[in-house]
Motif scaffolding. Structure first.
Motif, PDB file in Angstrom:
ATOM      1  N   ALA A  36     -14.046  39.967  31.084  1.00  0.00           N
ATOM      2  CA  ALA A  36     -13.381  38.887  30.359  1.00  0.00           C
ATOM      3  C   ALA A  36     -13.923  37.555  30.859  1.00  0.00           C
ATOM      4  O   ALA A  36     -14.242  37.426  32.037  1.00  0.00           O
ATOM      5  N   PRO A  37     -14.066  36.573  30.042  1.00  0.00           N
ATOM      6  CA  PRO A  37     -13.718  36.486  28.627  1.00  0.00           C
ATOM      7  C   PRO A  37     -14.843  36.907  27.683  1.00  0.00           C
ATOM      8  O   PRO A  37     -14.638  36.997  26.480  1.00  0.00           O
ATOM      9  N   TYR A  50     -12.574  47.546  29.802  1.00  0.00           N
ATOM     10  CA  TYR A  50     -11.441  47.642  30.713  1.00  0.00           C
ATOM     11  C   TYR A  50     -11.412  48.975  31.430  1.00  0.00           C
ATOM     12  O   TYR A  50     -12.039  49.946  31.011  1.00  0.00           O
ATOM     13  N   ARG A  66      -2.999  46.867  25.639  1.00  0.00           N
ATOM     14  CA  ARG A  66      -2.606  45.754  24.771  1.00  0.00           C
ATOM     15  C   ARG A  66      -2.503  44.451  25.578  1.00  0.00           C
ATOM     16  O   ARG A  66      -2.961  43.398  25.137  1.00  0.00           O
ATOM     17  N   ASP A  67      -1.919  44.542  26.770  1.00  0.00           N
ATOM     18  CA  ASP A  67      -1.776  43.349  27.608  1.00  0.00           C
ATOM     19  C   ASP A  67      -3.127  42.823  28.104  1.00  0.00           C
ATOM     20  O   ASP A  67      -3.238  41.655  28.482  1.00  0.00           O
ATOM     21  N   ASN A  86      -9.922  44.022  33.749  1.00  0.00           N
ATOM     22  CA  ASN A  86     -10.618  43.486  32.586  1.00  0.00           C
ATOM     23  C   ASN A  86     -11.862  42.783  33.146  1.00  0.00           C
ATOM     24  O   ASN A  86     -11.940  41.560  33.161  1.00  0.00           O
ATOM     25  N   GLY A  95      -5.532  42.474  26.126  1.00  0.00           N
ATOM     26  CA  GLY A  95      -6.060  41.743  24.985  1.00  0.00           C
ATOM     27  C   GLY A  95      -6.774  42.621  23.980  1.00  0.00           C
ATOM     28  O   GLY A  95      -7.468  42.110  23.093  1.00  0.00           O
ATOM     29  N   PHE A  96      -6.620  43.942  24.099  1.00  0.00           N
ATOM     30  CA  PHE A  96      -7.284  44.882  23.191  1.00  0.00           C
ATOM     31  C   PHE A  96      -6.239  45.642  22.384  1.00  0.00           C
ATOM     32  O   PHE A  96      -5.042  45.543  22.635  1.00  0.00           O
ATOM     33  N   PHE A 121     -14.417  39.695  24.865  1.00  0.00           N
ATOM     34  CA  PHE A 121     -13.691  39.450  23.614  1.00  0.00           C
ATOM     35  C   PHE A 121     -14.625  39.040  22.471  1.00  0.00           C
ATOM     36  O   PHE A 121     -14.209  39.003  21.315  1.00  0.00           O
TER      37      PHE A 121
END
Length: 174
Positions: free
Chosen positions: A43-44, A89, A134-135, A40, A137-138, A47
Motif C-alpha cells: 500500500a498505497p 495482502y 475488507r478493512d 498490506n 481496502g479490498f 490500490f
C-alpha cells in the motif's frame, strides 16, 4: 404443573445416583481469536494495480490438551493475495476454541476435536478473514465452505494406508 427444572438439571450433567458422571458430553466452553496478523505490504501502490489477484489459501487444524477434560482446538488460516505487480495482502489467523469433552470414547473424541470442532469454528474464522480483507481496502475474501468431516475421513484413510504399507515393509535384521 410439571417440574421444568429437571430439564435444566439434566443439561448441567449432574452425577448419577452412585455419584458417577458417566454421560458422554462434548461442547464449546469459549471461542476466540488467538492470533491475527494483517499486512498490506504494498500500500498505497497496490490500490492502483488492475490485474486480478491470485489467492493462496492454506489451513491447518491443531488440538492441545489444557487438562483432562478440556482441549484447545486451533483453526489456522493463512490467506495471501498476489498479482503480477506484487503482493496485495497477507492475513494469518489462528481462531481457537476451548472444547470440553467428558466420557467419550477416544475415537469419537478425536473426531470431535479434528472434524466437528473446526466445522463449528469455521464460520466465525471466515467472518474474521472477510472483515480483515475488507478493512485492508479490498473486496472481502469469502472463503468457500470446507468439508472438515470429509477431510477427516480422507486423512484417516491415508494414515491407514501408510500404516499398512509400513507394516508390510520387511523387518530389519533380528
Amino acid at each position: 404443573m410439571a417440574d421444568e427444572g429437571d430439564v435444566l438439571t439434566n443439561l448441567d450433567n449432574q452425577p448419577g445416583a452412585n455419584g458417577a458422571d458417566t454421560q458422554p458430553t462434548a461442547g464449546f466452553i469459549n471461542q476466540y481469536i488467538k492470533d491475527l496478523s494483517v499486512e498490506n505490504p504494498s500500500a498505497p501502490a497496490s490500490f492502483q494495480w488492475k490485474d486480478a489477484p491470485k489467492i493462496d489459501l492454506q489451513f491447518n487444524i491443531g488440538a492441545n490438551p489444557v487438562n483432562d477434560e478440556v482441549n484447545e482446538v486451533e483453526l489456522k488460516i493463512n490467506a495471501t493475495a498476489e498479482c503480477d505487480a506484487g503482493q496485495l495482502y497477507v492475513i494469518e489467523l489462528v481462531y481457537a476454541g476451548l472444547v470440553g469433552i467428558r466420557n467419550l470414547p477416544e475415537d469419537q473424541a478425536h473426531m470431535f476435536l479434528y472434524a466437528e470442532a473446526p466445522r463449528i469454528l469455521f464460520p466465525f474464522a471466515r467472518r474474521v478473514i472477510a472483515e480483515a480483507s475488507r478493512d485492508l481496502g479490498f473486496q472481502p475474501l469469502m472463503i468457500d465452505p470446507i468439508d472438515f468431516n470429509g477431510l477427516y475421513v480422507q486423512r484417516l484413510q491415508q494414515k491407514q494406508q501408510e500404516d499398512a504399507a509400513a507394516g508390510a515393509a520387511p523387518a530389519g535384521n533380528a
